[in-house]
Write a protein that holds these residues in place. Sequence first.
Motif, short mmCIF file in Angstrom:
data_model
loop_
_atom_site.label_atom_id
_atom_site.label_comp_id
_atom_site.label_asym_id
_atom_site.label_seq_id
_atom_site.Cartn_x
_atom_site.Cartn_y
_atom_site.Cartn_z
N GLY A 224 13.15 0.12 -1.56
CA GLY A 224 12.21 -0.35 -0.55
C GLY A 224 11.67 -1.72 -0.93
N LYS A 225 10.57 -2.11 -0.30
CA LYS A 225 10.04 -3.45 -0.52
C LYS A 225 8.52 -3.40 -0.41
N ALA A 226 7.84 -4.27 -1.17
CA ALA A 226 6.38 -4.34 -1.08
C ALA A 226 5.95 -5.79 -1.11
N SER A 227 5.04 -6.14 -0.18
CA SER A 227 4.71 -7.54 0.03
C SER A 227 3.22 -7.64 0.39
N ASP A 228 2.65 -8.83 0.19
CA ASP A 228 1.28 -9.03 0.68
C ASP A 228 1.32 -9.65 2.08
N GLY A 229 2.50 -9.71 2.64
CA GLY A 229 2.70 -10.32 3.96
C GLY A 229 3.55 -11.57 3.84
N TYR A 230 3.50 -12.18 2.64
CA TYR A 230 4.24 -13.43 2.42
C TYR A 230 5.10 -13.37 1.16
N LYS A 231 4.58 -12.69 0.15
CA LYS A 231 5.32 -12.70 -1.13
C LYS A 231 5.30 -11.32 -1.78
N ARG A 232 6.18 -11.22 -2.78
CA ARG A 232 6.36 -9.96 -3.49
C ARG A 232 5.07 -9.57 -4.23
N ILE A 233 4.64 -8.33 -4.02
CA ILE A 233 3.44 -7.83 -4.72
C ILE A 233 3.62 -7.94 -6.24
N VAL B 117 -5.79 -6.69 -2.60
CA VAL B 117 -4.72 -7.50 -2.02
C VAL B 117 -4.21 -6.85 -0.74
N PRO B 118 -3.85 -7.65 0.28
CA PRO B 118 -3.21 -7.04 1.46
C PRO B 118 -1.89 -6.39 1.03
N PHE B 119 -1.54 -5.29 1.66
CA PHE B 119 -0.41 -4.51 1.14
C PHE B 119 0.47 -4.03 2.29
N ILE B 120 1.74 -4.37 2.20
CA ILE B 120 2.73 -3.89 3.19
C ILE B 120 3.89 -3.32 2.38
N CYS B 121 4.22 -2.06 2.60
CA CYS B 121 5.19 -1.41 1.71
C CYS B 121 6.02 -0.41 2.50
N GLY B 122 7.31 -0.39 2.22
CA GLY B 122 8.12 0.61 2.90
C GLY B 122 9.59 0.28 2.94
N SER B 123 10.25 0.76 3.98
CA SER B 123 11.68 0.52 4.16
C SER B 123 11.92 -0.99 4.22
N ARG B 124 12.95 -1.43 3.52
CA ARG B 124 13.15 -2.87 3.30
C ARG B 124 13.19 -3.68 4.60
N LYS B 125 13.98 -3.22 5.56
CA LYS B 125 14.13 -4.00 6.79
C LYS B 125 12.83 -4.06 7.58
N MET B 126 12.05 -3.03 7.52
CA MET B 126 10.79 -3.01 8.26
C MET B 126 9.80 -4.00 7.64
N VAL B 127 9.74 -4.01 6.30
CA VAL B 127 8.82 -4.94 5.63
C VAL B 127 9.27 -6.39 5.90
N GLU B 128 10.57 -6.61 5.87
CA GLU B 128 11.08 -7.96 6.17
C GLU B 128 10.70 -8.39 7.59
N LYS B 129 10.77 -7.47 8.51
CA LYS B 129 10.42 -7.80 9.90
C LYS B 129 8.92 -8.14 9.99
N ALA B 130 8.08 -7.36 9.32
CA ALA B 130 6.63 -7.65 9.34
C ALA B 130 6.38 -9.03 8.72
N GLU B 131 7.10 -9.36 7.65
CA GLU B 131 6.95 -10.69 7.02
C GLU B 131 7.35 -11.81 7.98
N GLU B 132 8.39 -11.54 8.77
CA GLU B 132 8.82 -12.54 9.77
C GLU B 132 7.67 -12.85 10.73
N PHE B 133 7.00 -11.79 11.20
CA PHE B 133 5.88 -12.00 12.13
C PHE B 133 4.73 -12.74 11.45
N MET B 134 4.51 -12.43 10.17
CA MET B 134 3.44 -13.12 9.43
C MET B 134 3.78 -14.61 9.28
N ALA B 135 5.04 -14.87 8.92
CA ALA B 135 5.46 -16.26 8.70
C ALA B 135 5.33 -17.07 9.98
#
Length: 336
Positions: free
Chosen positions: A293-302, A314-332
């Motif tokens: 999986g993957k864990a991010s603060d929205g922009y970078k690796r936790i 810290v803001p925390f987004i964690c889960g299935s890799r593709k879903m976290v990547e998609k959330a990061e896309e929206f943040m970016a």
Amino acid sequence: MAQKNQSLGEFIIENQSEFQYSSGELSRLINSIRLAAKMVNHEVNKAGLVDITGSAGDINTQGEDQQKLDVFANNVFIQTLTNRQIVCGIASEENEDFITISGSDKNHQSKYVVLIDPLDGSSNIDVNVSVGTIFSIYRRVTPAGQPVQLEDFLQPGNKQVAAGYIVYGTSTMLVYTTGHGVNGFTLNPALGTYYLSHPNMTYPENGSIYSVNEGNYIQFPQGIKDYIKYCQKEEEDRPYTSRYIGSLVSDLHRNMIKGGIYMYPSTSKTPNGKLRLLYECNPMAFIAEQANGKASDGYKRILDIKPTALHERVPFICGSRKMVEKAEEFMAAQKS
Ligand code: AHM
Ligand code: MG
């Protein structure tokens, strides 16, 4: 080789050599956590009886003080780890400062520090909802034989040597990693033994569950709002299902098994979110990465964040890799 139904004790011994320093110390440490978790489990399971036997702050029939469960769990983990002389320092979400394990010099020879959230989601206990324990283990960076220092605890998550959680749910499970994948053990309460029930746990690459406290929606950053709308949009594989227990361990455990994303973003009132980097996010991020999986603060690796304080959030987004990547896309897309 992990075998289903192997006991946790057997598994720890068999896999000890996987660990690069392999002195047996880390195995003994995980063993102590296993023991403390059994004691906490016993108490958590009786929590519904509090109204019958007296509430926290009362004196029980044996004349002992009734402790709040989170205080009890904190004491059990600290005492178990201290008594077994297995760590040189402990930091707990429940304690303002870290604890130096003092006593004989032998104690100070220990190489490991433990960071722990002894009972996460404890507000859920009153309503019989699952709670959990989260732990994180590092090798100290200051020389052995001396009292531990703050810098031993303020290491980035990528330096963890082990991390895990216990979920006190419909069954009690201990899930942990030493950097060689993630394995889950279920407690057989009749025997008091954990058995390997979930070998080599992995997040599905993608999922259909999103977990977030939507009551905070209007306070979320625009990127998170946009991602939530994306989750709700009617498309081939959407809308996703919303599931939020409000108990981090349970929400992440479910999402790891079924595929999903957990988010505790910043809000306008809490710019760093709610969750603690050292006690909650780092151990969960280590497990997530070990489970594909993957864990991010929205922009970078936790796991790459350099902590500056014990109770940092810290803001925390964690889960299935593709879903976290998609959330990061929206943040970016919203980053100014
Ligand atoms: P706690 O450490 O005080 O128990 O808080 C952590 C908990 C997590 O388990 C959970 O995911 C989150 O807080 C829920 O927060 P909220 O009620 O704001 O959604
Ligand atoms: Mg907590």
